[in-house]
Design a protein around this motif. Structure first.
Motif, PDB file in Angstrom:
ATOM      1  N   THR A 206     -45.135 -79.635 -76.245  1.00  0.00           N
ATOM      2  CA  THR A 206     -46.277 -79.664 -75.179  1.00  0.00           C
ATOM      3  C   THR A 206     -46.672 -81.092 -74.830  1.00  0.00           C
ATOM      4  OG1 THR A 206     -47.362 -77.577 -75.687  1.00  0.00           O
ATOM      5  CG2 THR A 206     -48.592 -79.068 -74.483  1.00  0.00           C
ATOM      6  N   MET A 207     -47.041 -82.007 -76.107  1.00  0.00           N
ATOM      7  CA  MET A 207     -47.319 -83.192 -76.118  1.00  0.00           C
ATOM      8  C   MET A 207     -46.239 -84.052 -75.434  1.00  0.00           C
ATOM      9  SD  MET A 207     -49.811 -85.569 -76.586  1.00  0.00           S
ATOM     10  CE  MET A 207     -49.406 -86.692 -75.378  1.00  0.00           C
ATOM     11  N   MET A 208     -44.997 -83.816 -75.910  1.00  0.00           N
ATOM     12  CA  MET A 208     -43.884 -84.511 -75.330  1.00  0.00           C
ATOM     13  C   MET A 208     -43.714 -84.208 -73.844  1.00  0.00           C
ATOM     14  SD  MET A 208     -42.888 -86.117 -77.882  1.00  0.00           S
ATOM     15  CE  MET A 208     -44.473 -86.009 -79.068  1.00  0.00           C
ATOM     16  N   MET A 209     -43.728 -83.133 -73.259  1.00  0.00           N
ATOM     17  CA  MET A 209     -43.693 -82.795 -71.941  1.00  0.00           C
ATOM     18  C   MET A 209     -44.810 -83.460 -71.124  1.00  0.00           C
ATOM     19  SD  MET A 209     -40.716 -81.306 -71.885  1.00  0.00           S
ATOM     20  CE  MET A 209     -40.980 -81.408 -70.034  1.00  0.00           C
ATOM     21  N   ALA A 210     -46.037 -83.518 -71.519  1.00  0.00           N
ATOM     22  CA  ALA A 210     -47.314 -84.169 -70.975  1.00  0.00           C
ATOM     23  C   ALA A 210     -46.689 -85.820 -70.853  1.00  0.00           C
ATOM     24  CB  ALA A 210     -48.496 -83.897 -71.792  1.00  0.00           C
ATOM     25  N   CYS A 211     -46.131 -86.378 -71.940  1.00  0.00           N
ATOM     26  CA  CYS A 211     -45.902 -88.040 -72.082  1.00  0.00           C
ATOM     27  C   CYS A 211     -44.841 -87.986 -70.930  1.00  0.00           C
ATOM     28  CB  CYS A 211     -45.835 -88.317 -73.431  1.00  0.00           C
ATOM     29  SG  CYS A 211     -45.322 -90.089 -73.612  1.00  0.00           S
ATOM     30  N   ALA A 212     -43.883 -87.077 -71.069  1.00  0.00           N
ATOM     31  CA  ALA A 212     -42.717 -87.232 -70.187  1.00  0.00           C
ATOM     32  C   ALA A 212     -43.320 -87.513 -68.634  1.00  0.00           C
ATOM     33  CB  ALA A 212     -41.515 -86.416 -70.331  1.00  0.00           C
ATOM     34  N   ALA A 213     -44.041 -86.283 -68.355  1.00  0.00           N
ATOM     35  CA  ALA A 213     -44.691 -86.178 -66.956  1.00  0.00           C
ATOM     36  C   ALA A 213     -45.346 -87.649 -66.635  1.00  0.00           C
ATOM     37  CB  ALA A 213     -45.326 -84.987 -66.939  1.00  0.00           C
ATOM     38  N   GLU A 214     -46.096 -88.063 -67.486  1.00  0.00           N
ATOM     39  CA  GLU A 214     -46.826 -89.336 -67.192  1.00  0.00           C
ATOM     40  C   GLU A 214     -45.975 -90.588 -66.833  1.00  0.00           C
ATOM     41  OE1 GLU A 214     -49.930 -91.863 -66.230  1.00  0.00           O
ATOM     42  OE2 GLU A 214     -50.049 -89.677 -66.452  1.00  0.00           O
ATOM     43  N   CYS A 215     -45.058 -90.485 -67.905  1.00  0.00           N
ATOM     44  CA  CYS A 215     -44.166 -91.807 -67.976  1.00  0.00           C
ATOM     45  C   CYS A 215     -43.240 -91.482 -66.522  1.00  0.00           C
ATOM     46  CB  CYS A 215     -43.181 -91.851 -69.127  1.00  0.00           C
ATOM     47  SG  CYS A 215     -44.092 -92.687 -70.448  1.00  0.00           S
ATOM     48  N   SER A 216     -42.741 -90.514 -65.990  1.00  0.00           N
ATOM     49  CA  SER A 216     -41.853 -90.217 -65.055  1.00  0.00           C
ATOM     50  C   SER A 216     -42.543 -90.862 -63.705  1.00  0.00           C
ATOM     51  CB  SER A 216     -41.299 -88.735 -64.855  1.00  0.00           C
ATOM     52  OG  SER A 216     -40.747 -88.327 -66.222  1.00  0.00           O
ATOM     53  N   SER A 217     -43.683 -90.863 -63.592  1.00  0.00           N
ATOM     54  CA  SER A 217     -44.539 -91.222 -62.800  1.00  0.00           C
ATOM     55  C   SER A 217     -44.762 -92.791 -62.506  1.00  0.00           C
ATOM     56  CB  SER A 217     -45.964 -90.624 -62.714  1.00  0.00           C
ATOM     57  OG  SER A 217     -46.855 -91.112 -63.438  1.00  0.00           O
ATOM     58  N   HIS A 218     -44.118 -93.212 -63.288  1.00  0.00           N
ATOM     59  CA  HIS A 218     -44.075 -94.757 -63.217  1.00  0.00           C
ATOM     60  C   HIS A 218     -42.617 -95.458 -63.066  1.00  0.00           C
ATOM     61  CE1 HIS A 218     -48.324 -94.954 -64.418  1.00  0.00           C
ATOM     62  NE2 HIS A 218     -48.059 -94.066 -65.613  1.00  0.00           N
ATOM     63  N   ASP A 219     -42.537 -96.596 -62.339  1.00  0.00           N
ATOM     64  CA  ASP A 219     -41.302 -96.932 -62.157  1.00  0.00           C
ATOM     65  C   ASP A 219     -41.000 -98.297 -62.954  1.00  0.00           C
ATOM     66  OD1 ASP A 219     -38.707 -97.463 -60.996  1.00  0.00           O
ATOM     67  OD2 ASP A 219     -39.448 -98.807 -59.237  1.00  0.00           O
ATOM     68  N   MET A 220     -40.930 -98.060 -64.276  1.00  0.00           N
ATOM     69  CA  MET A 220     -40.588 -99.063 -65.240  1.00  0.00           C
ATOM     70  C   MET A 220     -39.655 -98.578 -66.153  1.00  0.00           C
ATOM     71  SD  MET A 220     -44.649-100.051 -65.974  1.00  0.00           S
ATOM     72  CE  MET A 220     -44.409-100.528 -67.655  1.00  0.00           C
ATOM     73  N   GLU A 221     -38.822 -99.471 -66.695  1.00  0.00           N
ATOM     74  CA  GLU A 221     -37.773 -99.076 -67.510  1.00  0.00           C
ATOM     75  C   GLU A 221     -38.126 -98.473 -68.900  1.00  0.00           C
ATOM     76  OE1 GLU A 221     -33.949-101.038 -69.995  1.00  0.00           O
ATOM     77  OE2 GLU A 221     -35.374-102.477 -68.694  1.00  0.00           O
ATOM     78  N   CYS A 222     -39.123 -99.061 -69.533  1.00  0.00           N
ATOM     79  CA  CYS A 222     -39.705 -98.522 -70.702  1.00  0.00           C
ATOM     80  C   CYS A 222     -40.336 -96.892 -70.639  1.00  0.00           C
ATOM     81  CB  CYS A 222     -40.833 -99.360 -71.319  1.00  0.00           C
ATOM     82  SG  CYS A 222     -42.452 -99.374 -70.257  1.00  0.00           S
ATOM     83  N   CYS A 223     -40.757 -96.675 -69.315  1.00  0.00           N
ATOM     84  CA  CYS A 223     -41.226 -95.345 -68.884  1.00  0.00           C
ATOM     85  C   CYS A 223     -40.127 -94.574 -68.805  1.00  0.00           C
ATOM     86  CB  CYS A 223     -42.204 -95.351 -67.775  1.00  0.00           C
ATOM     87  SG  CYS A 223     -43.892 -96.025 -68.008  1.00  0.00           S
ATOM     88  N   THR A 224     -39.261 -94.866 -68.245  1.00  0.00           N
ATOM     89  CA  THR A 224     -37.999 -93.987 -68.041  1.00  0.00           C
ATOM     90  C   THR A 224     -37.279 -93.691 -69.516  1.00  0.00           C
ATOM     91  OG1 THR A 224     -37.452 -95.288 -66.030  1.00  0.00           O
ATOM     92  CG2 THR A 224     -35.714 -93.914 -66.977  1.00  0.00           C
ATOM     93  N   VAL A 225     -36.999 -94.493 -70.385  1.00  0.00           N
ATOM     94  CA  VAL A 225     -36.492 -94.583 -71.864  1.00  0.00           C
ATOM     95  C   VAL A 225     -37.559 -93.652 -72.426  1.00  0.00           C
ATOM     96  CG1 VAL A 225     -36.127 -95.444 -73.863  1.00  0.00           C
ATOM     97  CG2 VAL A 225     -35.492 -96.497 -71.766  1.00  0.00           C
ATOM     98  N   CYS A 226     -38.790 -93.603 -72.411  1.00  0.00           N
ATOM     99  CA  CYS A 226     -39.703 -92.954 -72.992  1.00  0.00           C
ATOM    100  C   CYS A 226     -39.798 -91.313 -72.631  1.00  0.00           C
ATOM    101  CB  CYS A 226     -41.444 -93.301 -72.876  1.00  0.00           C
ATOM    102  SG  CYS A 226     -42.400 -92.775 -73.873  1.00  0.00           S
ATOM    103  N   ALA A 227     -39.741 -91.455 -71.114  1.00  0.00           N
ATOM    104  CA  ALA A 227     -39.726 -90.107 -70.636  1.00  0.00           C
ATOM    105  C   ALA A 227     -38.306 -89.046 -71.059  1.00  0.00           C
ATOM    106  CB  ALA A 227     -39.595 -89.991 -69.088  1.00  0.00           C
ATOM    107  N   GLN A 228     -37.349 -89.870 -71.106  1.00  0.00           N
ATOM    108  CA  GLN A 228     -36.014 -89.298 -71.647  1.00  0.00           C
ATOM    109  C   GLN A 228     -36.135 -88.933 -73.125  1.00  0.00           C
ATOM    110  OE1 GLN A 228     -33.174 -92.289 -70.569  1.00  0.00           O
ATOM    111  NE2 GLN A 228     -32.980 -91.583 -68.586  1.00  0.00           N
ATOM    112  N   ALA A 229     -36.544 -89.910 -73.720  1.00  0.00           N
ATOM    113  CA  ALA A 229     -36.737 -89.519 -75.389  1.00  0.00           C
ATOM    114  C   ALA A 229     -37.703 -88.352 -75.680  1.00  0.00           C
ATOM    115  CB  ALA A 229     -37.191 -90.724 -75.925  1.00  0.00           C
TER     116      ALA A 229
END
Length: 181
Positions: free
Chosen positions: A131-154
């Motif tokens: 649940t926490m990972m999906m919430a974090c992935a959803a938040e990071c997916s809303s940002h156009d930054m490389e670190c957010c993309t990598v985080c959302a994927q992980a």
């Protein structure tokens, strides 16, 4: 000293002691990961986990490590940007990433203590981690930054690993009940 590459291309250095009869790391698939030997030992010792797919456990622990590292980098980048630009919009992302990193770390620690594993508590932790990972992935997916993309994927990968592991554990539960009767 051995050097290996980290998730983000950094260098991780580990030393071995003189008294070590062999270098850290297991022989699994030619890996030099020091966690491999520790995981092999813990997984072989565990009576509760003896029927669990070791490759599945390895994948889960590697997903935990990757998500923890990616989330920590993302949170750090978010906080740096907030300080420079006053971007309060990244505060939620930074907080979610810190929580995700903590959750991934704790999940990995619980997986590493297989001798004391309780199926129900482990599955509850995996559900919370998913649940926490999906919430974090959803938040990071809303940002156009490389670190957010990598985080959302992980984080997405760890959430999927949690789901796969819970399915495998549910399949084991009748066997565990039958052997305990």
């Amino acid at each position: 000293m051995r050097h290996s590459s980290g998730v983000f291309g950094g260098s991780i250095t580990q030393s071995t002691t003189r008294n070590s009869p062999k270098p850290l790391g297991g022989a699994r698939h030619g890996s030099e990961n020091p966690m491999d030997a520790n995981m092999d030992m813990n997984m072989d010792m565990s009576m509760m986990m003896k029927n669990m797919d070791k490759a599945l456990m390895q994948e889960m622990m590697e997903s935990c490590m990757a998500a923890e590292q990616a989330a920590m980098v993302c949170a750090d980048t978010d906080m740096t940007m907030m300080g420079m630009d006053g971007m309060s919009t990244m505060a939620r992302c930074a907080s979610m990433c810190m929580n995700a990193a903590d959750m991934a770390h704790m999940m990995m620690r619980m997986m590493n203590r297989s001798m004391g594993m309780d199926m129900k508590s482990m599955m509850s932790m995996m559900s919370a981690c998913e649940t926490m990972m999906m919430a974090c992935a959803a938040e990071c997916s809303s940002h156009d930054m490389e670190c957010c993309t990598v985080c959302a994927q992980a984080c997405t990968q760890l959430a999927m690993s949690c789901g796969t592991m819970m399915t495998a554990m549910k399949a084991m539960m009748p066997m565990q009940s039958a052997t305990n009767a």
